[in-house]
Design a protein around this motif. Structure first.
Motif, PDB file in Angstrom:
ATOM      1  N   GLY A  83       0.813  -1.216   0.000  1.00  0.00           N
ATOM      2  CA  GLY A  83       0.000   0.000   0.000  1.00  0.00           C
ATOM      3  C   GLY A  83       0.836   1.251   0.000  1.00  0.00           C
ATOM      4  O   GLY A  83       0.520   2.238  -0.699  1.00  0.00           O
ATOM      5  N   LEU A  84       1.910   1.264   0.766  1.00  0.00           N
ATOM      6  CA  LEU A  84       2.793   2.427   0.814  1.00  0.00           C
ATOM      7  C   LEU A  84       3.468   2.660  -0.536  1.00  0.00           C
ATOM      8  O   LEU A  84       3.548   3.798  -1.018  1.00  0.00           O
ATOM      9  CB  LEU A  84       3.840   2.239   1.911  1.00  0.00           C
ATOM     10  CG  LEU A  84       4.727   3.425   2.237  1.00  0.00           C
ATOM     11  CD1 LEU A  84       3.883   4.586   2.738  1.00  0.00           C
ATOM     12  CD2 LEU A  84       5.750   3.032   3.284  1.00  0.00           C
ATOM     13  N   GLY A  85       3.928   1.601  -1.164  1.00  0.00           N
ATOM     14  CA  GLY A  85       4.535   1.739  -2.489  1.00  0.00           C
ATOM     15  C   GLY A  85       3.535   2.203  -3.530  1.00  0.00           C
ATOM     16  O   GLY A  85       3.861   3.012  -4.404  1.00  0.00           O
ATOM     17  N   PHE A  86       2.300   1.708  -3.430  1.00  0.00           N
ATOM     18  CA  PHE A  86       1.253   2.142  -4.360  1.00  0.00           C
ATOM     19  C   PHE A  86       0.935   3.620  -4.156  1.00  0.00           C
ATOM     20  O   PHE A  86       0.787   4.381  -5.125  1.00  0.00           O
ATOM     21  CB  PHE A  86       0.004   1.279  -4.159  1.00  0.00           C
ATOM     22  CG  PHE A  86      -1.026   1.458  -5.212  1.00  0.00           C
ATOM     23  CD1 PHE A  86      -0.827   0.963  -6.491  1.00  0.00           C
ATOM     24  CD2 PHE A  86      -2.204   2.120  -4.933  1.00  0.00           C
ATOM     25  CE1 PHE A  86      -1.774   1.127  -7.478  1.00  0.00           C
ATOM     26  CE2 PHE A  86      -3.170   2.288  -5.907  1.00  0.00           C
ATOM     27  CZ  PHE A  86      -2.953   1.793  -7.182  1.00  0.00           C
ATOM     28  N   ALA A  87       0.858   4.066  -2.900  1.00  0.00           N
ATOM     29  CA  ALA A  87       0.580   5.475  -2.605  1.00  0.00           C
ATOM     30  C   ALA A  87       1.725   6.372  -3.098  1.00  0.00           C
ATOM     31  O   ALA A  87       1.476   7.463  -3.636  1.00  0.00           O
ATOM     32  CB  ALA A  87       0.362   5.665  -1.108  1.00  0.00           C
ATOM     33  N   VAL A  88       2.958   5.918  -2.942  1.00  0.00           N
ATOM     34  CA  VAL A  88       4.100   6.700  -3.430  1.00  0.00           C
ATOM     35  C   VAL A  88       4.065   6.793  -4.954  1.00  0.00           C
ATOM     36  O   VAL A  88       4.326   7.862  -5.525  1.00  0.00           O
ATOM     37  CB  VAL A  88       5.435   6.088  -2.928  1.00  0.00           C
ATOM     38  CG1 VAL A  88       6.622   6.671  -3.653  1.00  0.00           C
ATOM     39  CG2 VAL A  88       5.564   6.288  -1.428  1.00  0.00           C
ATOM     40  N   SER A  89       3.719   5.708  -5.622  1.00  0.00           N
ATOM     41  CA  SER A  89       3.623   5.727  -7.086  1.00  0.00           C
ATOM     42  C   SER A  89       2.545   6.693  -7.560  1.00  0.00           C
ATOM     43  O   SER A  89       2.771   7.475  -8.498  1.00  0.00           O
ATOM     44  CB  SER A  89       3.307   4.333  -7.629  1.00  0.00           C
ATOM     45  OG  SER A  89       4.341   3.438  -7.331  1.00  0.00           O
ATOM     46  N   ILE A  90       1.399   6.680  -6.919  1.00  0.00           N
ATOM     47  CA  ILE A  90       0.329   7.619  -7.269  1.00  0.00           C
ATOM     48  C   ILE A  90       0.780   9.047  -7.009  1.00  0.00           C
ATOM     49  O   ILE A  90       0.534   9.954  -7.823  1.00  0.00           O
ATOM     50  CB  ILE A  90      -0.956   7.291  -6.469  1.00  0.00           C
ATOM     51  CG1 ILE A  90      -1.493   5.928  -6.863  1.00  0.00           C
ATOM     52  CG2 ILE A  90      -2.008   8.373  -6.638  1.00  0.00           C
ATOM     53  CD1 ILE A  90      -2.003   5.851  -8.279  1.00  0.00           C
TER      54      ILE A  90
END
Length: 107
Positions: A83-90
């Motif tokens: 989730g953290l990696g997905f949020a950083v990508s967004i």
């Protein structure tokens, strides 16, 4: 199996297998889903935090039979990293889009 008792009072046959553990089955399914999604997020989203997330999910999958509580803790960290990696990508794509880095330049 006891003979001589009515049909409804006999215990079910076990065939030598231990009874299923629903908490281990849930953790195993969760680990498989976390592993697959983390592995898909690495090349598709350039999610570098999915690499340790996939490692944690794989370790949890291997540990689910012996240490279900430890496997659940690893799964929580795997999902947090995903989730953290997905949020950083967004966030990166929003930053690039809002600052014009993704616009086409016409000559």
């Amino acid at each position: 199996m006891r003979y001589g008792e009515p049909y409804g009072n006999q215990p079910p046959p076990s065939w030598g297998h231990p009874p299923p553990r629903p908490e281990a089955d849930k953790a195993r399914a969760n680990a498989i889903v976390a592993l697959v999604l983390n592995c898909l997020a690495i090349p598709s989203c350039c999610n570098l935090l999915a690499i340790p997330g996939a490692i944690m999910a794989g370790l949890a999958l291997g540990r689910v039979n012996n240490d279900t509580a430890g496997a659940r803790r690893m799964l929580v960290w795997s999902w947090v990293l995903f989730g953290l990696g997905f949020a950083v990508s967004i966030g990166v794509f929003l930053f690039l889009g809002l600052n014009g880095y993704l616009d086409e330049e016409s000559s």
